[in-house]
Scaffold this motif. Sequence first.
Motif, PDB file in Angstrom:
ATOM      1  N   ASN A 111       0.847  -1.190   0.000  1.00 48.56           N
ATOM      2  CA  ASN A 111       0.000   0.000   0.000  1.00 48.56           C
ATOM      3  C   ASN A 111       0.889   1.249   0.000  1.00 48.56           C
ATOM      4  OD1 ASN A 111       0.811   0.534   2.707  1.00 48.56           O
ATOM      5  ND2 ASN A 111      -0.864  -0.744   3.491  1.00 48.56           N
ATOM      6  N   LEU A 112       0.268   2.427  -0.113  1.00 50.31           N
ATOM      7  CA  LEU A 112       1.028   3.672  -0.218  1.00 50.31           C
ATOM      8  C   LEU A 112       1.933   3.887   0.986  1.00 50.31           C
ATOM      9  CD1 LEU A 112       1.602   6.397  -1.617  1.00 50.31           C
ATOM     10  CD2 LEU A 112      -0.376   7.330  -0.392  1.00 50.31           C
ATOM     11  N   GLU A 113       1.426   3.600   2.166  1.00 50.99           N
ATOM     12  CA  GLU A 113       2.212   3.803   3.379  1.00 50.99           C
ATOM     13  C   GLU A 113       3.449   2.914   3.383  1.00 50.99           C
ATOM     14  OE1 GLU A 113       1.628   2.934   8.120  1.00 50.99           O
ATOM     15  OE2 GLU A 113      -0.064   3.851   7.030  1.00 50.99           O
ATOM     16  N   GLU A 114       3.300   1.672   2.965  1.00 55.53           N
ATOM     17  CA  GLU A 114       4.449   0.757   2.924  1.00 55.53           C
ATOM     18  C   GLU A 114       5.480   1.204   1.892  1.00 55.53           C
ATOM     19  OE1 GLU A 114       2.245  -3.452   4.166  1.00 55.53           O
ATOM     20  OE2 GLU A 114       2.154  -2.723   2.091  1.00 55.53           O
ATOM     21  N   GLN A 115       5.003   1.687   0.752  1.00 53.75           N
ATOM     22  CA  GLN A 115       5.923   2.184  -0.271  1.00 53.75           C
ATOM     23  C   GLN A 115       6.730   3.369   0.251  1.00 53.75           C
ATOM     24  OE1 GLN A 115       3.653   3.014  -3.854  1.00 53.75           O
ATOM     25  NE2 GLN A 115       2.428   1.167  -3.546  1.00 53.75           N
ATOM     26  N   CYS A 116       6.050   4.311   0.875  1.00 57.62           N
ATOM     27  CA  CYS A 116       6.722   5.511   1.382  1.00 57.62           C
ATOM     28  C   CYS A 116       7.697   5.168   2.503  1.00 57.62           C
ATOM     29  CB  CYS A 116       5.688   6.529   1.873  1.00 57.62           C
ATOM     30  SG  CYS A 116       4.711   7.258   0.531  1.00 57.62           S
ATOM     31  N   GLU A 117       7.329   4.237   3.346  1.00 58.78           N
ATOM     32  CA  GLU A 117       8.220   3.834   4.442  1.00 58.78           C
ATOM     33  C   GLU A 117       9.503   3.202   3.893  1.00 58.78           C
ATOM     34  OE1 GLU A 117       6.081   1.252   7.025  1.00 58.78           O
ATOM     35  OE2 GLU A 117       4.916   2.864   7.975  1.00 58.78           O
ATOM     36  N   LEU A 118       9.352   2.372   2.864  1.00 59.13           N
ATOM     37  CA  LEU A 118      10.528   1.733   2.273  1.00 59.13           C
ATOM     38  C   LEU A 118      11.446   2.776   1.632  1.00 59.13           C
ATOM     39  CD1 LEU A 118      12.092  -0.813   1.447  1.00 59.13           C
ATOM     40  CD2 LEU A 118      10.673  -0.899  -0.618  1.00 59.13           C
ATOM     41  N   MET A 119      10.857   3.721   0.907  1.00 61.95           N
ATOM     42  CA  MET A 119      11.688   4.742   0.273  1.00 61.95           C
ATOM     43  C   MET A 119      12.374   5.625   1.314  1.00 61.95           C
ATOM     44  SD  MET A 119       9.652   5.863  -3.219  1.00 61.95           S
ATOM     45  CE  MET A 119       7.989   5.954  -2.557  1.00 61.95           C
ATOM     46  N   LYS A 120      11.678   5.956   2.397  1.00 64.94           N
ATOM     47  CA  LYS A 120      12.287   6.793   3.423  1.00 64.94           C
ATOM     48  C   LYS A 120      13.404   6.048   4.144  1.00 64.94           C
ATOM     49  CE  LYS A 120      11.279  10.187   6.969  1.00 64.94           C
ATOM     50  NZ  LYS A 120      12.555   9.986   7.676  1.00 64.94           N
ATOM     51  N   GLU A 121      13.220   4.761   4.340  1.00 67.95           N
ATOM     52  CA  GLU A 121      14.267   3.958   4.977  1.00 67.95           C
ATOM     53  C   GLU A 121      15.568   4.038   4.176  1.00 67.95           C
ATOM     54  OE1 GLU A 121      15.283  -0.783   5.555  1.00 67.95           O
ATOM     55  OE2 GLU A 121      13.174  -0.155   5.461  1.00 67.95           O
TER      56      GLU A 121
ATOM     57  N   GLN B 140       1.094  11.940  -7.009  1.00 67.83           N
ATOM     58  CA  GLN B 140       0.791  13.127  -6.214  1.00 67.83           C
ATOM     59  C   GLN B 140       0.867  12.839  -4.718  1.00 67.83           C
ATOM     60  OE1 GLN B 140      -2.449  15.336  -7.728  1.00 67.83           O
ATOM     61  NE2 GLN B 140      -2.686  16.633  -5.939  1.00 67.83           N
ATOM     62  N   GLU B 141       0.317  11.705  -4.304  1.00 66.05           N
ATOM     63  CA  GLU B 141       0.346  11.360  -2.885  1.00 66.05           C
ATOM     64  C   GLU B 141       1.776  11.123  -2.400  1.00 66.05           C
ATOM     65  OE1 GLU B 141      -1.286   9.802  -5.274  1.00 66.05           O
ATOM     66  OE2 GLU B 141      -3.356   9.313  -4.724  1.00 66.05           O
TER      67      GLU B 141
ATOM     68  N   MET C 121       4.524  12.507  -3.694  1.00 66.42           N
ATOM     69  CA  MET C 121       5.209  13.794  -3.622  1.00 66.42           C
ATOM     70  C   MET C 121       4.798  14.565  -2.367  1.00 66.42           C
ATOM     71  SD  MET C 121       5.544  15.114  -7.581  1.00 66.42           S
ATOM     72  CE  MET C 121       3.774  15.161  -7.908  1.00 66.42           C
ATOM     73  N   ALA C 122       3.541  14.442  -1.979  1.00 66.70           N
ATOM     74  CA  ALA C 122       3.083  15.092  -0.747  1.00 66.70           C
ATOM     75  C   ALA C 122       3.854  14.541   0.454  1.00 66.70           C
ATOM     76  CB  ALA C 122       1.579  14.880  -0.568  1.00 66.70           C
ATOM     77  N   PHE C 123       4.091  13.219   0.445  1.00 69.61           N
ATOM     78  CA  PHE C 123       4.875  12.591   1.522  1.00 69.61           C
ATOM     79  C   PHE C 123       6.315  13.100   1.495  1.00 69.61           C
ATOM     80  CE2 PHE C 123       7.753   9.256   2.994  1.00 69.61           C
ATOM     81  CZ  PHE C 123       7.249   8.977   4.251  1.00 69.61           C
ATOM     82  N   PHE C 124       6.899  13.168   0.300  1.00 70.82           N
ATOM     83  CA  PHE C 124       8.282  13.648   0.190  1.00 70.82           C
ATOM     84  C   PHE C 124       8.385  15.091   0.678  1.00 70.82           C
ATOM     85  CE2 PHE C 124       8.491  10.797  -3.836  1.00 70.82           C
ATOM     86  CZ  PHE C 124       8.592   9.666  -3.044  1.00 70.82           C
ATOM     87  N   ASP C 125       7.425  15.924   0.286  1.00 71.12           N
ATOM     88  CA  ASP C 125       7.451  17.327   0.709  1.00 71.12           C
ATOM     89  C   ASP C 125       7.341  17.434   2.226  1.00 71.12           C
ATOM     90  OD1 ASP C 125       7.623  18.160  -1.928  1.00 71.12           O
ATOM     91  OD2 ASP C 125       5.461  18.503  -2.139  1.00 71.12           O
ATOM     92  N   ALA C 126       6.451  16.657   2.804  1.00 72.65           N
ATOM     93  CA  ALA C 126       6.228  16.724   4.255  1.00 72.65           C
ATOM     94  C   ALA C 126       7.455  16.290   5.034  1.00 72.65           C
ATOM     95  CB  ALA C 126       5.029  15.856   4.634  1.00 72.65           C
ATOM     96  N   ASN C 127       8.274  15.424   4.416  1.00 76.22           N
ATOM     97  CA  ASN C 127       9.463  14.907   5.103  1.00 76.22           C
ATOM     98  C   ASN C 127      10.759  15.516   4.579  1.00 76.22           C
ATOM     99  OD1 ASN C 127       8.688  12.412   6.985  1.00 76.22           O
ATOM    100  ND2 ASN C 127       7.328  12.390   5.206  1.00 76.22           N
ATOM    101  N   ASN C 128      10.646  16.628   3.820  1.00 76.90           N
ATOM    102  CA  ASN C 128      11.820  17.340   3.285  1.00 76.90           C
ATOM    103  C   ASN C 128      12.759  16.409   2.526  1.00 76.90           C
ATOM    104  OD1 ASN C 128      11.146  19.938   4.382  1.00 76.90           O
ATOM    105  ND2 ASN C 128      11.730  19.142   6.395  1.00 76.90           N
TER     106      ASN C 128
END
Length: 591
Positions: A398-408, A431-432, A434-441
Amino acid sequence: MQQIAIIQISEAGSEIASELQQTYSAKAIKRTDVGKLWQEYDAFVFIGAMGICVRTIAPFIKDKHEDPAVICIDSTGMNVISVLSGHVGGANDLTREISALIGAREVITTQSDNAGLWALDTFADRFNWSIASDDDMNECIFAFVNKKPTALLMKIRDEGTDYLEKSLPPHVTVVNSLEEVDPKKYSLVIIVSPYNLCAPYGVLELHFVPMIAALGFGLASHPDDYEDIYDQIDETLSSIGVLPCYKRYCTIDVKEDEEFCAMLVDEYNEELVFYTAEQLAKVEVPNPSDTVKKHVGTPSVCEAAAILGSNNGKLIVPKVKGKNWTAALAIDYKYLREQEGHIEIVGAGPGDPDLVSVRGRKMLERADLILYAGSLVPKALTECHKPGAVVRSSADMNLEEQCELMKEHYDKGHFIVRLHTGDPCIFGAIQEQMAFFDANNMRYHITPGISSFLAAAAELQSQFTIPERCQTIILTRGEGRTPMPEKEQLHLLARSQSTMCIFLSASIVDDVQRELLQEYPEDTPVAACYHLTWPDQKIYRGKLKDLAKIVQDNHLTLTTMLVVGEAIDNRQGLSELYSKHFTHLFRKGEA
């Protein structure tokens, strides 16, 4: 554009001379005029005997860094020979061009070219690098082409270093620091760095300085020593270990009329960029000044201007002060090799691995993590990954898992590629993220890709815009689980009867057909394109009245592009390019 002179020695070469004059806008000159025009042209092309060519140019040859390129073509057009200034003057490249143009054999005798080695003496011009070495260039080249053990130290990443890494000769070893350059092991070290580095004693050094930084500066009003400030800044930064590596100078717009700024442009031909106080004030800097804010309306000029001029890059040199100036240096993050995390959103293209962009392929080869949309992107696209890279499909995430992996991976300083089908901007679901990336600089960039609608046009061998019939392409989707805005209902879009490419709608094809038939004639051509450019690609043509039946009878899925419009297979109509109104675009005699 190169200024090329043609010297036709014999009448037999007249056809070749005419072809070159037309292709290169070259000028025919007399052999007796070569001497007085020696510095006026970038290249001289002789057509005739090599001996006459050599005897003509011999009195005027000085140095490879000053001499123009000289090429000789035999009068029959069988051979094109690079005679003088093969690398620096560009004779070798021009020889290849002309050989391809007239169907001749290229004759190049430069050792590095024939051995498949780097042309070191062309790198400064080719990659916009300066040279900071004390050692003689020819001595370094001699060691290199004779395959003496060579170390390569790269402190930045740009087009030039990408080329070096991809074409690394066997006798060159990449090192991470000069401490690894043992004089007992290496004869030469090639350095690509904006920093002042010194090779160990006994090792030849060829140091290229990439022009990648933005120099921000502040200036006292009308300083008397403005002519010296240019050198003062260089000397000050060099004293702290940074060589002149600025591709642009940046400052506040209230300094636009300063003599120093005019000098930068008029005498030194530097790129100069001005920012308003409002633009500068938005930039967070380590050394804000209340005094500066009081006088010009922003707490920082030099640091803020450097950061803006480097595309919000990293401040490498914080504010330093001179008598009548301040300066700071920043470098775009894309040039840095330090462990800085980065995410590249890459458009994979329609499916065929050969249709990803050159830049996209480079990103995939460089990535530490490739996260690809497995249900839509063929895994074959990821097979160019480097050893040790993590390659993961996002199909079961899901989106949350994808973002967590990329942030790791991002937090580890890794280079991440998020691989999306087609072009990411078209139904790309970025879009979602990029919003995560923006929020986490988190720093990210988008590499565009070839959309499947372009692949559809290519595979259908159709021009989707037909003069005087259809000049618009609509990219849309039917209304399924995702609601469509009321003003974008298919039947409303269909009123223009443009070429329409409908994504993600095979499962609701009955609804799509019903809406389209409200505006398009029932015999309008359609095509159902499944897995465009994939190995199992299938394309079904028909009429709009049969669209639903075509899709259902062939069990086509969501990965199907529906194309509607009279542009499909249309060979009627004359493109404006070939009309009588555009004959000025052709060379004389071709219209």
